[in-house]
Design a protein around this motif. Sequence first.
Motif, PDB file in Angstrom:
ATOM      1  N   GLU A  97      17.984-125.354   7.792  1.00  0.00           N
ATOM      2  CA  GLU A  97      16.972-125.843   6.853  1.00  0.00           C
ATOM      3  C   GLU A  97      16.361-127.152   7.342  1.00  0.00           C
ATOM      4  O   GLU A  97      15.127-127.303   7.396  1.00  0.00           O
ATOM      5  N   GLU A  98      17.214-128.108   7.704  1.00  0.00           N
ATOM      6  CA  GLU A  98      16.703-129.424   8.094  1.00  0.00           C
ATOM      7  C   GLU A  98      15.927-129.346   9.413  1.00  0.00           C
ATOM      8  O   GLU A  98      14.878-129.985   9.562  1.00  0.00           O
ATOM      9  N   ILE A 147      12.420-127.540   8.644  1.00  0.00           N
ATOM     10  CA  ILE A 147      11.490-128.310   7.819  1.00  0.00           C
ATOM     11  C   ILE A 147      11.029-129.579   8.531  1.00  0.00           C
ATOM     12  O   ILE A 147       9.835-129.893   8.566  1.00  0.00           O
ATOM     13  N   HIS A 204       5.325-132.353   1.146  1.00  0.00           N
ATOM     14  CA  HIS A 204       6.702-131.899   0.979  1.00  0.00           C
ATOM     15  C   HIS A 204       7.023-131.959  -0.504  1.00  0.00           C
ATOM     16  O   HIS A 204       7.014-133.020  -1.119  1.00  0.00           O
ATOM     17  N   GLY A 253       9.687-131.156  -3.465  1.00  0.00           N
ATOM     18  CA  GLY A 253      11.085-130.894  -3.752  1.00  0.00           C
ATOM     19  C   GLY A 253      11.247-130.146  -5.068  1.00  0.00           C
ATOM     20  O   GLY A 253      10.286-129.599  -5.588  1.00  0.00           O
ATOM     21  N   GLY A 291      14.521-132.054  -3.430  1.00  0.00           N
ATOM     22  CA  GLY A 291      15.007-132.138  -2.061  1.00  0.00           C
ATOM     23  C   GLY A 291      14.269-133.253  -1.361  1.00  0.00           C
ATOM     24  O   GLY A 291      13.150-133.604  -1.739  1.00  0.00           O
ATOM     25  N   ARG A 310      10.489-126.770  -1.244  1.00  0.00           N
ATOM     26  CA  ARG A 310      11.927-126.513  -1.116  1.00  0.00           C
ATOM     27  C   ARG A 310      12.491-125.914  -2.400  1.00  0.00           C
ATOM     28  O   ARG A 310      12.031-126.199  -3.500  1.00  0.00           O
ATOM     29  N   ARG A 311      13.526-125.099  -2.221  1.00  0.00           N
ATOM     30  CA  ARG A 311      14.276-124.541  -3.355  1.00  0.00           C
ATOM     31  C   ARG A 311      13.367-123.861  -4.377  1.00  0.00           C
ATOM     32  O   ARG A 311      13.549-123.975  -5.587  1.00  0.00           O
ATOM     33  N   CYS A 332      10.601-122.133   0.458  1.00  0.00           N
ATOM     34  CA  CYS A 332      11.918-122.100   1.110  1.00  0.00           C
ATOM     35  C   CYS A 332      13.046-122.015   0.092  1.00  0.00           C
ATOM     36  O   CYS A 332      12.870-122.364  -1.076  1.00  0.00           O
ATOM     37  N   HIS A 333      14.202-121.586   0.583  1.00  0.00           N
ATOM     38  CA  HIS A 333      15.396-121.612  -0.256  1.00  0.00           C
ATOM     39  C   HIS A 333      16.649-121.627   0.612  1.00  0.00           C
ATOM     40  O   HIS A 333      16.777-120.808   1.527  1.00  0.00           O
TER      41      HIS A 333
END
Length: 213
Positions: A41-42, A45, A60, A62, A64, A108-109, A138-139
């Motif tokens: 993930e890191e 991204i 970006h 979140g 996150g 994210r998420r 993303c997840h």
Amino acid sequence: MGMFFKPAELQPREVKPFDAFPVGLPAGGVSGIVFADQLSEEIFIHHIIASTLSNSSVYHIGPGSLSIRVLEKLTESASNLYAGNTYTAEELMSALRLVEEDSLVVVRRFPLISNLSAGTVIETKRTADEKGLTLVLCHPALELNELDLPGEFKRLFLLPEIFDLLAVLRTNSYRGHYRMNVTVLRTPAEYVASIGDHSIPIDSLVKPFLYRG
């Protein structure tokens, strides 16, 4: 108001987190990325943001957070980066209406946002199309049924059929060397031969996360 017809781009825009990544993420499209571990993930991204910052604005979203320390190792300037959090489908759609056209937007998420519906997914796709966004939903999946990945995408993203790209990322290491394993389930047409499994050496991509300073 949606558009039924518009001139086709002969050279469609796309971005990649790094050169060896097997597919490009299309502008005006929506990509669904599932991470089987935090390192994948890191890496994905931070590198896709760093690779895009010099060409366009990046958002970006979140919950996150990013590591600015890592980004400083990957890019000369983060002045085009904007960050914020959304917790409901309504907040997400409001945020997407505010971003600049032709931008990269990383959410994210995504499946954890409350009040999600199939209609929300359709509206994110419509917004990406109308504003020329490269939209990445993303997840990080702590539990993933590897034997039924289509079913997992259905569970997480509600309407995977409307996505331009669907992929699962994992990392593993052996004796200090790292690889990213990528399973591609759906791609833009020009990358259809990339559907399947890929294993990519990523030692150089991991270094910014391993060493401080």
